[in-house]
Structure formats: structure tokens, C-alpha cells
Design a protein around this motif. Structure first.
Motif, short mmCIF file in Angstrom:
data_model
loop_
_atom_site.label_atom_id
_atom_site.label_comp_id
_atom_site.label_asym_id
_atom_site.label_seq_id
_atom_site.Cartn_x
_atom_site.Cartn_y
_atom_site.Cartn_z
N PRO A 1 0.83 -1.23 -0.01
CA PRO A 1 0.12 -0.02 -0.04
C PRO A 1 0.97 1.20 0.06
CG PRO A 1 -0.04 -1.08 1.98
CD PRO A 1 0.69 -2.16 1.23
N TYR B 1 9.05 -25.77 5.07
CA TYR B 1 8.14 -26.70 4.96
C TYR B 1 6.54 -25.95 4.67
CZ TYR B 1 11.29 -30.42 6.77
OH TYR B 1 12.04 -31.28 7.05
N ARG C 1 2.36 -26.64 3.96
CA ARG C 1 1.38 -27.70 3.81
C ARG C 1 0.62 -27.48 2.54
NH1 ARG C 1 -2.65 -24.80 8.54
NH2 ARG C 1 -3.03 -22.95 7.33
N GLY D 1 2.58 -19.07 0.50
CA GLY D 1 1.70 -18.49 1.42
C GLY D 1 0.68 -17.56 0.89
N GLY E 1 -3.79 -16.36 -1.61
CA GLY E 1 -4.76 -15.18 -1.07
C GLY E 1 -4.91 -14.13 -2.01
N CYS F 1 6.68 -19.51 10.67
CA CYS F 1 6.23 -18.28 9.78
C CYS F 1 4.83 -18.87 9.31
CB CYS F 1 7.36 -18.22 8.68
SG CYS F 1 9.01 -17.61 9.21
N VAL G 1 -10.60 -16.64 2.27
CA VAL G 1 -9.43 -17.21 1.80
C VAL G 1 -9.93 -18.30 1.06
CG1 VAL G 1 -7.31 -17.94 2.57
CG2 VAL G 1 -7.69 -15.81 3.15
N THR H 1 -9.38 -7.67 1.54
CA THR H 1 -9.61 -9.01 1.25
C THR H 1 -11.06 -9.04 0.66
OG1 THR H 1 -8.25 -9.65 3.02
CG2 THR H 1 -9.87 -11.20 2.25
N LEU I 1 -0.85 -25.76 16.14
CA LEU I 1 0.41 -25.78 16.08
C LEU I 1 1.17 -24.97 17.15
CD1 LEU I 1 2.44 -26.28 13.64
CD2 LEU I 1 2.27 -24.04 12.92
N SER J 1 -1.16 -8.56 8.86
CA SER J 1 -0.56 -7.30 8.65
C SER J 1 -0.45 -7.43 7.08
CB SER J 1 0.98 -7.44 9.14
OG SER J 1 1.49 -6.01 9.15
N VAL K 1 2.24 -7.63 3.35
CA VAL K 1 3.40 -8.35 2.81
C VAL K 1 4.96 -7.56 3.47
CG1 VAL K 1 4.77 -8.82 0.58
CG2 VAL K 1 2.23 -9.25 0.96
C1 LIG Z 1 -6.85 -11.99 0.54
C2 LIG Z 1 -5.63 -11.29 0.94
C3 LIG Z 1 -5.11 -10.23 0.25
C4 LIG Z 1 -4.16 -9.55 0.82
N1 LIG Z 1 -3.59 -8.58 0.13
C5 LIG Z 1 -2.58 -8.01 0.32
C6 LIG Z 1 -1.99 -6.88 -0.32
O1 LIG Z 1 -2.39 -6.41 -1.32
N2 LIG Z 1 -0.68 -6.23 0.17
C7 LIG Z 1 -0.13 -6.75 1.44
O2 LIG Z 1 0.70 -5.73 1.70
N3 LIG Z 1 -0.69 -7.35 2.24
C8 LIG Z 1 -1.91 -8.02 1.67
N4 LIG Z 1 -2.38 -9.16 2.54
C9 LIG Z 1 -1.94 -9.65 3.76
C10 LIG Z 1 -0.63 -10.34 3.54
O3 LIG Z 1 -0.82 -11.34 2.34
C11 LIG Z 1 0.11 -11.06 4.95
O4 LIG Z 1 0.23 -10.06 5.71
C12 LIG Z 1 1.30 -11.96 4.48
O5 LIG Z 1 1.25 -12.78 3.42
C13 LIG Z 1 1.72 -12.52 5.83
O6 LIG Z 1 2.83 -13.32 5.45
P1 LIG Z 1 3.38 -14.74 6.28
O7 LIG Z 1 4.40 -15.16 5.51
O8 LIG Z 1 3.45 -14.25 7.71
O9 LIG Z 1 2.04 -15.48 6.20
P2 LIG Z 1 1.31 -16.19 5.11
O10 LIG Z 1 1.44 -15.55 3.86
O11 LIG Z 1 -0.10 -16.37 5.73
O12 LIG Z 1 1.81 -17.80 4.97
C14 LIG Z 1 1.83 -18.66 5.96
C15 LIG Z 1 2.07 -20.17 5.29
O13 LIG Z 1 2.24 -20.92 6.46
C16 LIG Z 1 1.70 -22.35 6.01
N5 LIG Z 1 1.53 -23.03 7.09
C17 LIG Z 1 0.86 -22.67 8.22
N6 LIG Z 1 0.63 -23.72 9.15
C18 LIG Z 1 1.52 -24.44 8.56
C19 LIG Z 1 1.99 -26.01 9.22
N7 LIG Z 1 1.39 -26.26 10.13
N8 LIG Z 1 2.73 -26.64 8.17
C20 LIG Z 1 3.22 -26.20 6.94
N9 LIG Z 1 2.79 -25.01 6.55
C21 LIG Z 1 2.08 -24.22 7.44
C22 LIG Z 1 0.62 -21.64 5.35
O14 LIG Z 1 -0.12 -22.65 4.39
C23 LIG Z 1 0.97 -20.48 4.47
O15 LIG Z 1 1.51 -20.89 3.30
C24 LIG Z 1 -3.30 -9.86 2.10
C25 LIG Z 1 -4.21 -10.90 2.88
C26 LIG Z 1 -5.33 -11.54 2.32
C27 LIG Z 1 -5.80 -12.66 3.19
#
Ligand SMILES: Cc1cc2nc3c(=O)[nH]c(=O)nc-3n(C[C@H](O)[C@H](O)[C@H](O)COP(=O)(O)OP(=O)(O)OC[C@H]3O[C@@H](n4cnc5c(N)ncnc54)[C@H](O)[C@@H]3O)c2cc1C
Ligand code: SF4
Length: 485
Positions: free
Chosen positions: A105, A179, A181, A187, A192, A242, A265, A301, A421, A460, A462
């Protein structure tokens, strides 16, 4: 070049027109040519107080780039046509500008000095042009570590935080296994954020590069189910959770069990999987075709859901937002360079206006009950208006309305990391359902377990996930180097 802002007006990347772009799931923008891009970069005045890169808390809100991206420096280099040098400066602070250049953003632009009484520099588009040019010209290459330390780290979750953490740990020389899932890494970047905002070949391009650098991805494996937490902790020198904030906030209302109500989602993930598998021809997704759709949640979203529903051929789309409509302009108590709390009309809402002649958002509304037919198929939603007269949302009796709906998508946010978890790893949780650590740190329970991204800071952005992943990797590296015990 400090006076470009007086010579050139702001020019954003061109948008594909709403009525054209809804016919496909391709990216929404087309880039400027090189001359125009250099003019845009020359609009950066290299001011003495670059809030854009500062990343500071102001009035309880974050202003400027969380990564501390050196925007004035690379704007200057772009303006001079020194593209590789611009890429070097950008990559110094950022792991994946190709993601933030598309979906951030742009906290930097909201804090840009040019935005004080004019139009901010197109920082995000400039960032994107630097990284895409670097990829196109072959300047981006795999950077495997020169030496391996012999230490092994497991990263659980392959969203932006997991990817950034893995990238940095690998560059420190540790051997990293990620790893995931799901069937593909990324992610929410993959399953998403819709293809229109972030085309999936862009995500895969980075994953392939990380693999080339020596990172191993193990997909289709859920830690805590397929591999026990103990096995991870005993088999690796350190582990990083993560795993995102993946538990969606539900809506408690009569009729919730009706057939036709889904979490946003799940809807978006199914749409992307089908798109990647067969260009949606398998029809194996939750379809909005010919349906009246109600999206609960007026945020980003919900906007992504609206755009996807329109592409699928919905009959109508409405976004219910609990909060009052924001102002069109900054209010006096929300001055520059604070994050502007103003009305934003995003791409899905623009498309709804183009197709249905109205903004899909209705404000100060919530769902009172879901109405199903005798086969339990959703048929309508009863909404009620809200007042904030006493500071808290209160339902206004007599304001009930029945709206036809065959599909409801719940986009009401997330309530934290998955408890099974966190319990399996013995990680403490905050009241908000995030994994607890000492403030400003990433280590859990003083052991070999760390955490970053949405799992740690709550739902939060990206850019924040990348920032946390990078900073967490530094802390893990200190731990593995014996600098913290
Ligand atoms: C629909 C949507 C649109 C968005 N659009 C934007 C945007 O335009 N701009 C922006 O800045 N942010 C956006 N966001 C927010 C942003 O995507 C997230 O803040 C960011 O992806 C978080 O990153 P993360 O790596 O912490 O988690 P995530 O991206 O949620 O990744 C976590 C990963 O962990 C995996 N996982 C969980 N548990 C396990 C397990 N037990 N074993 C193995 N794997 C596991 C999950 O499958 C997932 O792939 C959006 C969010 C959503 C829901
Ligand atoms: S990551 Fe986001 S806030 Fe930082 S410079 Fe890029 S667009 Fe701006």
C-alpha cells in the motif's frame, strides 16, 4: 536532480480499463516506458527529511517504509539511468521488491514530502521498474552462499516472512528447509492475493531462484500433523514458525450453517488453484456465477473477493462494512506524514462501479441472520444498521433489511495462528492469538524456536512480513553463531 517535481506531473502506471480487465485474471497495470519512468524518479526532491524511508511510529501509526528502503537514493539512480546501481541499493534493504512493487500500500508515498501539498513520487511503481528491469536484463542471479556453516534450520510456512527468513539464513550459510502444507509455496502471495494483483509466475520465479540458491522446499507437508513438532526441534539446530495468522474470524449469526457461506481465503484459494491448474476450465472452485454475493468486510480482502466474483459473472456484489465511511480527505487530526485514514476505492470496487453502476460498499451494516430454504441453501441475508453514538457499535432496531444472497463470503479478518500448531511447539500466545516473544525480538521460549510474520505480529502486510523474516533471520544467525545463548 531535485526539481523534477516542478517539471513533471505524477504519472502512475497505466490501469487496464475496468470493463476490459474483468474479462481475464491478468495483471491490472501496464508500465511506463523508460523515459517516463526516469521523469517520475526525477520528481523525488531528495529532501533533507525523507520520511518515505524513515519507517517511524507517529501518533500510534507507522509512517514510511517498514523496510527502510532507500527510496531517495534509488530514485536518483533511476533518474540518471543507473539501473543496476539502483537495483543494488534497493536489494540492500528489501528481499522481494517484485512483490511489494505490486501489492504494497506504499506507506512511503503517504509520507513523501511531495505529497504534503502536491502529488507524492510514484515510489512503488519506481521500485517495481527497478526490479523488473533487473530480472529482464539478467542482473538478478542466484546468490548461493560461499561457505556452508553446517547448521540446519527448518522454516515452517512459505509466505513472504518464511521466504525472506529462508533467503537470509541461506545467505548466512545455513542449510534451510522450508515446510509448506499447501501444494505450492508462497503463502498468501500464492493463495490469497489474486492473480490480478500478483501474477503467480512472479511468485514462482522467486521460488525457483531461492531453490537455485540452495533452499529446499517441502510442500504438501503439515508440521504438527505429517511431521511432529518434536521431530523438527530435535532434527534441526533452529526452527522458525512463519505459519501466518490463518484462523479466520467467523460471524456468529442465526443460520450460519446454511449452504453457501464461505471464508474469503477459501474462496480465493480455490479460484487461484483452478486458474493455475486449468485456466478455470475445470470449474473446480466456489463459483459466484449468476449469484447475488454478499461480502462481509469492506476491506482489502473483501475487495479482492468482489473483483474475483465479478470475473466469475456474479449477478450482484455487496460489501458490508461495520465502520462508518471514512472521509475523502485527511482530517486535521490526521496530518501528513501520518498514514491517511481516508476513503480508498480499490480495483474491485472500481470494477463494481463500472459493471453495476455502484460502489459495492455499504457502511455501518452487519448481518443479523442468514436465511436458507428448506434444502438449507442460502437465499438471503438480513442486515441491520449500526450506530456508534456511544462509542461502541449498537444495532438500530427497525433498520433491518432482507437482501437476496446465494453466496456469502466472510472477509472479517483473522484471529491468530493455529492453536494446535503453537501448542505442539509449546509456544505461548498473546491475547490476540499471535505467538508471544519479547518485544522487538523473534525468539520463542528462550530456546531454538523463533517466529516471524503474521503469526508473530498478527494480520498485517507483505512488507511487514518481509521485514520480520529478515530481522528474525539475523536473530537466528546470532543464536547459531553462539552470540546469544
Ligand atoms: C486475501 C488477502 C489479500 C491480501 N492482500 C495484500 C496486499 O495486497 N498487500 C499486502 O501488503 N498484504 C496483503 N495481504 C496480507 C499479506 O498477504 C500477509 O500479511 C502476508 O502474506 C503474511 O505473510 P506470512 O509469511 O506471515 O504468512 P502467510 O502468507 O499467511 O503464509 C503462511 C504459510 O504458512 C503455511 N502453514 C501454516 N501452518 C503450517 C503448518 N503447520 N505446516 C506447514 N505450513 C504451514 C500456510 O499454508 C501458509 O502458506 C492480504 C491478505 C489476504 C488474506
Ligand atoms: S516496500 Fe512499500 S513502503 Fe517500502 S518503498 Fe516499497 S512501496 Fe514503499
Amino acid at each position: 536532480m531535485k526539481d523534477g517535481f516542478m517539471r513533471y506531473d505524477r504519472l502512475d502506471n497505466f490501469d487496464v480499463k475496468p470493463l476490459d480487465r474483468i474479462n481475464n485474471y491478468k495483471g491490472l497495470h501496464t508500465p511506463l516506458d523508460e523515459d517516463k519512468r526516469r521523469e517520475q524518479a526525477a520528481r523525488c526532491m531528495n529532501c533533507g527529511v525523507p520520511f518515505c524511508q524513515a519507517g517511524v511510529m507517529l501518533n500510534g501509526m507507522f509512517a514510511g517504509c517498514p523496510l527502510g528502503n532507500l527510496c531517495p537514493e534509488w530514485n536518483e539512480l533511476i533518474a540518471r539511468g543507473m539501473w543496476n546501481e539502483a537495483a543494488d541499493r534497493l536489494l540492500l534493504t528489501s528481499s522481494f521488491p517484485e512483490f511489494t512493487g505490486r501489492v504494497c500500500p506504499a506507506l512511503c508515498e503517504k509520507a513523501c514530502t511531495n505529497g504534503l501539498d502536491g502529488k507524492a513520487v510514484t515510489v512503488r511503481d519506481n521500485e517495481l521498474s527497478v526490479i523488473e528491469r533487473a530480472f529482464e536484463t539478467g542482473y538478478i542471479k542466484a546468490v548461493p552462499p560461499v561457505e556452508r556453516t553446517g547448521k540446519r534450520v527448518a522454516v515452517i510456512g512459505s509466505g513472504p516472512s518464511g521466504l525472506a527468513c529462508a533467503q537470509m539464513l541461506n545467505r548466512y550459510g545455513h542449510t534451510v528447509t522450508v515446510y509448506e502444507r499447501e501444494d505450492r509455496p508462497g503463502g498468501l502471495l500464492m493463495y490469497g492475493i489474486p492473480n490480478m494483483k500478483l501474477e503467480k509466475d512472479i511468485v514462482l520465479r522467486r521460488i525457483h531462484l531461492l531453490e537455485e540458491e540452495g533452499i529446499t522446499f517441502v510442500c504438501g507437508t503439515e508440521i504438527g500433523r505429517d511431521i511432529p513438532a518434536d521431530e523438527i526441534l530435535s532434527g534441526y539446530d533452529a526452527a522458525v514458525l512463519c505459519c501466518g495468522s490463518t484462523v479466520p474470524r467467523d460471524i456468529k449469526a442465526e443460520g450460519r450453517e446454511a449452504d453457501g457461506i464461505y471464508f474469503a481465503v477459501d474462496f480465493l484459494k480455490a479460484a487461484t488453484k483452478s486458474l493455475m491448474r486449468t485456466d478455470i476450465s475445470d470449474g473446480d472452485y466456489i463459483s459466484a456465477k449468476y449469484k447475488n454475493v454478499i461480502i462481509i468486510g469492506g476491506g482489502d480482502t473483501g475487495n479482492d473477493c468482489a473483483a474475483t466474483c465479478i470475473r466469475q459473472g456474479c449477478r450482484s456484489v455487496t460489501q458490508l462494512e461495520m465502520m462508518p465511511k471514512p472521509p475523502e480527505q485527511r482530517t486535521p487530526n490526521n496530518p501528513w506524514p501520518e498514514w491517511p485514514k481516508v476513503l480508498k476505492t480499490d480495483y474491485g470496487q472500481e470494477e463494481s462501479i463500472a459493471v453495476f453502476g455502484r460502489d459495492p460498499r455499504v457502511y455501518q451494516k452487519t448481518v443479523r441472520r442468514f436465511i436458507a430454504d428448506e434444502d438449507n441453501k442460502l437465499r438471503a441475508v438480513e442486515t441491520v444498521s449500526l450506530t456508534f453514538e456511544h462509542g461502541r457499535p449498537e444495532q438500530i432496531e427497525g433498520s433491518e433489511e432482507i437482501i437476496p444472497a446465494e453466496l456469502v463470503l466472510i472477509a472479517a479478518g483473522f484471529v491468530g495462528a493455529q492453536e494446535n500448531l503453537t501448542n505442539a511447539f509449546g509456544a505461548k500466545r498473546t491475547q490476540r492469538g499471535s505467538i508471544a516473544t519479547e518485544a522487538g525480538h523473534y525468539r520463542v521460549n528462550d530456546g531454538k524456536l523463533f517466529t516471524a510474520g503474521d503469526a508473530h505480529r498478527g494480520q498485517s502486510l507483505v512488507v511487514w512480513a518481509i521485514k520480520e523474516g529478515r530481522d528474525c533471520a539475523k536473530e537466528v544467525n546470532e543464536y547459531l553463531s553462539g552470540n546469544i545463548s
